[in-house]
Design an enzyme around this catalytic site. Structure first.
Site, short mmCIF file in Angstrom:
data_model
loop_
_atom_site.label_atom_id
_atom_site.label_comp_id
_atom_site.label_asym_id
_atom_site.label_seq_id
_atom_site.Cartn_x
_atom_site.Cartn_y
_atom_site.Cartn_z
N MET A 1 0.55 -1.08 0.14
CA MET A 1 -0.21 0.29 0.31
C MET A 1 0.97 1.20 -0.25
O MET A 1 1.91 1.41 0.79
CB MET A 1 -1.08 -0.12 1.43
N CYS A 2 0.68 2.41 -0.69
CA CYS A 2 0.84 3.69 -0.53
C CYS A 2 0.04 4.42 -0.65
O CYS A 2 -1.03 3.88 -0.42
CB CYS A 2 1.71 3.83 -2.17
N ARG A 3 -0.15 5.93 -0.95
CA ARG A 3 -1.03 6.67 -1.23
C ARG A 3 -2.16 6.40 -2.49
O ARG A 3 -3.82 6.59 -2.64
CB ARG A 3 -0.68 7.79 -1.62
N MET B 1 -4.06 4.44 -0.65
CA MET B 1 -4.51 4.41 0.70
C MET B 1 -6.85 5.55 0.39
O MET B 1 -7.26 5.61 1.20
CB MET B 1 -4.09 5.45 1.45
#
Length: 114
Positions: free
Chosen positions: A65-67, A93
């Protein structure tokens, strides 16, 4: 050369007890993250790679996961090359929050995506 497509999943496909690796930076993590996720910022990833291999030694899938999905795609590609069962979370996210999936924050403020 023939490159396999990057394995990725929709946020809805991440099990509630799934193993999430968050590769965002510390300020992004503090604002809001998936409860129980392992946090290793992409900038520290190579130096802290052992933390991930230890956490994933049971062979379970790693949901990265990242932004929005760019940094996590790079980390997912690296993990797959290392023989780890890893998938990129499409939309990161922002998609997680948009789907109403639960988040927590450091401190007392409500969680949000930075």
């Amino acid at each position: 050369m023939n490159f396999a497509p990057l394995p990725s999943v929709d946020v809805a496909a991440v099990p509630s007890d799934g193993f999430v690796l968050d590769v965002r930076e510390n300020d992004e993590w503090a604002a809001g993250h998936v409860e129980g996720a392992l946090h290793i910022p992409m900038s520290d990833f190579v130096g802290r790679f052992g933390e991930l291999t230890e956490a994933a030694e049971d062979g379970r899938r790693v949901h990265v996961m990242c932004r929005v999905g760019g940094r996590s795609a790079q980390v997912t590609q690296y993990l797959v090359q290392q023989g780890i069962d890893a998938v990129n979370i499409d939309g990161g996210m922002q998609a997680w929050d948009g789907a109403g999936r639960p988040m927590v924050a450091d401190g007392t403020v409500p969680a949000f995506v930075l």
